[in-house]
Design a protein around this motif. Structure first.
Motif, mmCIF file in Angstrom:
data_model
loop_
_atom_site.group_PDB
_atom_site.id
_atom_site.type_symbol
_atom_site.label_atom_id
_atom_site.label_comp_id
_atom_site.label_asym_id
_atom_site.label_seq_id
_atom_site.Cartn_x
_atom_site.Cartn_y
_atom_site.Cartn_z
ATOM 1 N N UNK A 267 29.838 26.653 37.825
ATOM 2 C CA UNK A 267 29.518 26.435 39.009
ATOM 3 C C UNK A 267 27.823 26.231 38.132
ATOM 4 N N UNK A 268 27.044 26.749 36.905
ATOM 5 C CA UNK A 268 26.178 26.272 36.218
ATOM 6 C C UNK A 268 25.755 25.132 36.192
ATOM 7 N N UNK A 276 29.076 18.644 30.904
ATOM 8 C CA UNK A 276 29.750 19.217 30.549
ATOM 9 C C UNK A 276 30.628 20.384 31.078
ATOM 10 N N UNK A 277 30.564 19.685 33.144
ATOM 11 C CA UNK A 277 31.051 21.067 34.024
ATOM 12 C C UNK A 277 32.965 19.742 33.324
ATOM 13 N N UNK A 278 32.541 18.589 33.387
ATOM 14 C CA UNK A 278 34.353 18.090 33.220
ATOM 15 C C UNK A 278 34.805 18.336 31.374
ATOM 16 N N UNK A 295 37.845 26.926 41.028
ATOM 17 C CA UNK A 295 37.844 26.230 39.009
ATOM 18 C C UNK A 295 37.654 24.446 39.621
ATOM 19 N N UNK A 296 38.459 23.771 41.070
ATOM 20 C CA UNK A 296 38.311 22.414 40.969
ATOM 21 C C UNK A 296 37.600 22.793 42.266
ATOM 22 N N UNK A 297 37.253 23.431 43.151
ATOM 23 C CA UNK A 297 36.189 22.957 43.883
ATOM 24 C C UNK A 297 34.618 23.239 43.438
ATOM 25 N N UNK A 298 34.446 24.426 42.156
ATOM 26 C CA UNK A 298 33.191 24.081 41.774
ATOM 27 C C UNK A 298 33.120 22.805 40.941
ATOM 28 N N UNK A 299 34.033 22.217 40.684
ATOM 29 C CA UNK A 299 33.745 21.531 39.372
ATOM 30 C C UNK A 299 33.055 20.533 40.664
ATOM 31 N N UNK A 300 34.142 20.141 42.040
ATOM 32 C CA UNK A 300 34.175 18.713 42.583
ATOM 33 C C UNK A 300 32.264 19.001 43.342
ATOM 34 N N UNK A 314 38.132 11.124 40.849
ATOM 35 C CA UNK A 314 40.007 11.335 39.862
ATOM 36 C C UNK A 314 39.714 12.847 39.804
ATOM 37 N N UNK A 315 39.253 13.355 39.747
ATOM 38 C CA UNK A 315 38.988 15.704 40.034
ATOM 39 C C UNK A 315 40.606 15.779 40.968
ATOM 40 N N UNK A 316 40.178 15.251 42.300
ATOM 41 C CA UNK A 316 41.269 15.289 43.622
ATOM 42 C C UNK A 316 42.704 14.673 42.714
ATOM 43 N N UNK A 317 42.650 13.837 42.026
ATOM 44 C CA UNK A 317 44.039 12.830 41.678
ATOM 45 C C UNK A 317 44.076 13.884 40.369
ATOM 46 N N UNK A 318 43.601 15.232 39.939
ATOM 47 C CA UNK A 318 44.300 15.694 39.099
ATOM 48 C C UNK A 318 44.397 17.002 39.455
ATOM 49 N N UNK A 319 44.245 17.197 41.253
ATOM 50 C CA UNK A 319 43.873 17.833 41.711
ATOM 51 C C UNK A 319 45.548 18.312 42.106
ATOM 52 N N UNK A 320 45.987 16.985 42.190
ATOM 53 C CA UNK A 320 46.857 17.090 42.727
ATOM 54 C C UNK A 320 48.140 17.014 41.986
ATOM 55 N N UNK A 321 47.724 16.181 40.364
ATOM 56 C CA UNK A 321 48.718 16.495 39.573
ATOM 57 C C UNK A 321 49.016 17.762 39.282
#
Length: 897
Positions: A267-268, A276-278, A295-300, A314-321
């Motif tokens: 979040x920071x 850096x978040x990724x 975690x996922x929503x904060x990263x998004x 790409x984060x959405x795809x990783x969430x599904x995976x």
């Protein structure tokens, strides 16, 4: 209970002791219903309830958080001849604690004092906890004072609860003061953690760090919760480096960071470093720390804040995976970040099949959301808006069909409006009519009745009214509204054969219901639609406007939303023969009332912009109709300007703007809160995203926002980078024209100048050279203008039409001249309204088009003009406005270009 039943079966009489034992068992397990049943059956068994009996039943209620049965039992105790004691009140107050019933808890404390019972730490702490859960920090402080006055020693629990109450109430300085003034001989980790949390939640990371150091100085070993709260404070304060360093320190303290710690560090990174978040997500996964939904929503959020739409996908795809299904809000956030991109670069991927345009990505995301079962109407709205940006009406129609048929979800009206907007851009009236026919009617029993009638009207024209079905007033208002919407797309041949056909149909539908049948909300839609269609039935318009006045007189304006108020004001200023004085007065007074009571500090940005836009429209319409109320206008102006002061301030650093004054380059001068810019021809005032008007200079034109950013970057003047505030531009000027542009460099000045523009206080004057000998007696042109926004770009232009917006231009002929066999007139022009291409359209309408105008003259005339005048002869040479209470007058000669 089984034992009690056995006693009864064996004809043994249960006594108070046996019943109390059963009640104690219920108390331990929280079986409050059984406990009350046993207690109330004691009298039938000749077993007299005592304090132990009642307190055991109350404790069962407390364990289950059932405050209402506990309160009822407390009130029954006098009838049982049992006097409540401190334990009794402790149980009831504690049951209120779990459900945050702070009022009841405080009343019970008062009853304890009235009964001269000793106030204890348990009762006070429980009441304080109820106040904490409700954010009642003042009452929690009062309770701490009551404890001190009653000589009740505060313990760690009560003091921690008090700090938590201040935290929930947003009073971190009070929480910090309580911690620093503690009378406790010692303090535990939970007490310090509560103080750190109070500061961290409000972004006071320095104070959190100092509290953390106090713990270390007191030889206290911070636990993982303390570290989590401190990291959270660093995150709120955007201290990415400090948060990362603290994360690396945890293993050295024999602490294993959990998802909450990683989430705070991620979040920071929001707005600071999405890369850096990724990287933190990768580190988290390598540390065998399972990312959670937060975690996922904060990263998004971190990647979206920097507009990194490809990373968000790409984060959405990783969430599904990772088998963490994104919810509709996650898809919606990514969709909104996509919608902010004006120019679409190719996505950074090797798959040629990946979508590369806004609408394609929107469609792909909707498809992914379907598969994840994460679709809601709000997501559909965003998808429709994005699809409509690139005018793919067919794609948006497909999405609406999928929403309706595949998952049974009915999109909101705004989603359908997105499709209509896309059809608008493409000039596809058939698609728009089909979508309008499919729109749901929440206020009508039959979902397709209105849509089918509109579709039949489009198909068969006036003959569709031969068998007009019975309509309610709500249905009638919807019919005329949809006809008005369709009028913007180019009417079908059944209606276009006569421009009055659509208006005549609308008149017939409204007249069939009678003016007095419509309520004020419906009248707003009806009058707006009739004005949009150019209805000329003066008697019908008069009856409808009089009905408005009567509804307004009984307070009807309070029931209108702000957009309906703006639509009504615009309609009344546009339609001829209205009895609108009373309605305009009521609308302005209601607007002033809402403005004064507006929660400006807590409003969302979207809600504020909606209000401000509608307010300017209402004031503009009132001023145009000659019905502006000065007192109401001043009240609204004060609120608008005051809100501007709350928005981000500009950097106080200012230097002299030093640039050349070549005729083909812009230049700017800066005064208090404004930039005064000279726009040359070939430059576009791109107050939002670049709009391709297909003017003759579209290929090589410059964007004025780029020039402004070069002399005043948005980091110095935040408003200059805000499309939702027109990038500071107060008005437009056509691409081929030149002249002065007023730009606000602060939000406060922006709203003040917009007010001046809406109420006629800002004067704009022009010099034009037009074809022919304009009669010196011609001083005013007052003809409605309609912008045709459909069809190919090259066909989009403004026309004088009855269905257009009211427009007024003042003229004064200055001189006449001849060039060869052709005559020209030099004219000074002042516009009272600001329609697109207004001066060029009005001058063309009266037979005197401006010189070198490729859009409103014939090709041969334009070719002859360019032989000796390479630019459109229209120049804004004068602006008069107020800044900080003083009048400014700016002039700029035409020059050579």
């Amino acid at each position: 209970m089984q034992l009690l039943h056995w006693l009864t079966d064996e004809e043994l009489t249960p006594n108070t002791i046996s019943c109390n034992s059963a009640l104690s068992a219920c108390s331990a397990s929280g079986n409050w219903q059984i406990a009350l049943h046993v207690l109330r059956g004691m009298s039938d068994a000749n077993a007299q309830p005592d304090q132990i009996s009642c307190n055991a039943a109350l404790n069962a209620c407390r364990t289950a958080g059932e405050w209402l049965p506990a309160l009822s039992l407390l009130q029954e105790m006098p009838r049982m001849r049992v006097a409540p004691d401190e334990i009794t009140y402790n149980c009831v107050i504690s049951s209120c604690e779990k459900t945050a019933n702070w009022r009841v808890a405080l009343d019970l404390l008062g009853a304890m004092q009235t009964s001269e019972l000793q106030l204890g730490t348990v009762a006070a702490s429980s009441a304080m906890s109820a106040c904490r859960a409700s954010g009642r920090w003042q009452d929690a402080l009062w309770l701490s004072q009551v404890m001190a006055d009653s000589f009740v020693q505060a313990d760690q629990i009560s003091m921690t609860t008090l700090i938590g109450a201040c935290d929930n109430g947003g009073r971190w300085p009070v929480a910090l003061h309580i911690f620093q003034q503690r009378d406790l001989p010692d303090f535990d980790i939970a007490f310090a953690s509560a103080a750190i949390k109070a500061c961290s939640t409000r972004g006071q990371w320095l104070e959190s760090f100092q509290l953390f150091q106090d713990m270390l100085d007191a030889s206290r070993k911070p636990d993982l919760l303390c570290y989590t709260m401190l990291v959270h404070g660093y995150g709120k304060g955007s201290q990415v480096m400090l948060a990362s360093e603290l994360l690396q320190e945890l293993p050295k303290r024999s602490l294993t960071p959990d998802a909450a710690v990683y989430n705070s560090v991620i979040g920071a990174c929001a707005g600071q470093s999405w890369q850096q978040a990724c990287a933190l997500l990768t580190e988290m996964q390598q540390a065998i720390c399972q990312p959670n939904k937060l975690t996922w929503t904060t990263l998004l959020a971190a990647v979206q804040e920097e507009g990194q739409w490809h990373a968000a996908i790409e984060i959405l795809r990783q969430m599904v995976a990772a088998q963490t299904a994104p919810d509709a809000a996650s898809y919606r956030g990514v969709m909104e970040s996509i919608a902010t991109i004006a120019t679409w670069p190719r996505a950074p991927c090797d798959d040629a099949k990946d979508p590369t345009s806004g609408w394609q990505l929107a469609a792909q995301l909707i498809s992914d959301a379907f598969e994840a079962h994460s679709v809601d109407a709000a997501l559909a709205d965003v998808a429709m808006r994005e699809v409509s940006i690139e005018a793919d009406g067919l794609a948006s129609h497909v999405i609406v069909g999928a929403l309706s048929e595949s998952v049974g979800l009915v999109p909101k009206v705004t989603a359908f409006n997105g499709v209509i907007h896309a059809a608008d851009k493409a000039g596809e009236w058939k698609l728009a009519a089909h979508v309008l026919a499919a729109m749901p009617q929440t206020s009508v029993n039959s979902p397709t009745k209105v849509g089918q009638l509109v579709y039949q009207i489009c198909k068969n024209g006036v003959s569709a009214l031969d068998d007009l079905p019975a309509l309610t007033t709500a249905e009638a208002s919807q019919v005329v509204w949809r006809l008005a919407k369709l009028s913007r797309l180019g009417l079908p041949s059944s209606l276009a054969s006569s421009p009055l056909h659509a208006a005549a149909i609308a008149e017939a539908v409204v007249a069939a219901e009678g003016a007095d049948a419509f309520d004020l909300q419906e009248l707003s839609a009806v009058l707006w639609s009739l004005a949009r269609l150019g209805v000329l039935d003066a008697s019908l318009v008069l009856k409808l406007s009089q009905r408005c006045t009567r509804q307004m007189a009984i307070g009807g304006a309070r029931g209108l939303n702000i957009r309906s108020m703006a639509n009504l004001a615009w309609a009344l200023s546009s339609l001829p023969g209205t009895d609108a004085a009373g309605t305009f007065g009521q609308l302005q007074n209601e607007l002033a009332h809402r403005a004064v009571h507006l929660p400006t500090e807590s409003m969302s940005q979207a809600s504020w912009i909606e209000f401000a836009t509608a307010a300017f429209a209402i004031l503009y319409a009132a001023d145009f109709a000659g019905q502006l109320l000065p007192n109401a206008a001043r009240a609204v102006r004060s609120v608008l300007v005051g809100h501007g002061r709350l928005l981000p301030l500009e950097d106080p650093w200012v230097d002299r703007i030093d640039q050349g004054r070549e005729p083909w380059e812009p230049w700017a001068q800066e005064a208090s809160g404004i930039l005064l810019i000279r726009k040359p021809p070939h430059w576009q005032v791109d107050e939002r995203d670049a709009i391709h008007d297909a003017e003759q200079f579209s290929d090589d034109r410059g964007l004025l926002s780029g020039f402004v950013q070069s002399v005043r970057p948005s980091r110095q003047r935040p408003i200059l980078g805000r499309p939702d505030h027109q990038r500071g531009f107060l008005h437009r000027l056509d691409v081929p024209s030149s002249g002065l542009i007023l730009t606000a460099t602060s939000f406060e000045t922006f709203y003040d100048l917009k007010f001046q523009l809406a109420t006629g206080l800002l004067t704009r004057a022009y010099i034009i050279l037009c074809h022919g000998l304009l009669n010196f007696s011609r001083t005013r042109i007052r003809s409605p203008i309609n912008w045709l926004s459909y069809g190919p770009e090259s066909n989009r232009r403004s026309l004088v039409q009855d269905s257009g917006r009211p427009s007024q231009t003042r003229t004064k002929s200055l001189a006449r001249a001849f060039h060869g066999q052709r005559a020209f007139t030099l004219v000074r022009v002042q516009i009272m309204t600001g329609r697109r291409h207004q001066i060029r359209v009005h001058s063309c309408y009266i037979g005197h088009p401006t010189l070198t105008d490729g859009k409103y003259t014939s090709r041969s005339t334009y070719a002859e003009d360019t032989d000796w005048c390479p630019r459109n002869f229209l120049h804004r040479h004068k602006l008069v406005f107020e800044v900080a209470g003083s009048e400014f007058q700016a002039t700029e000669d035409l020059g050579t270009s």
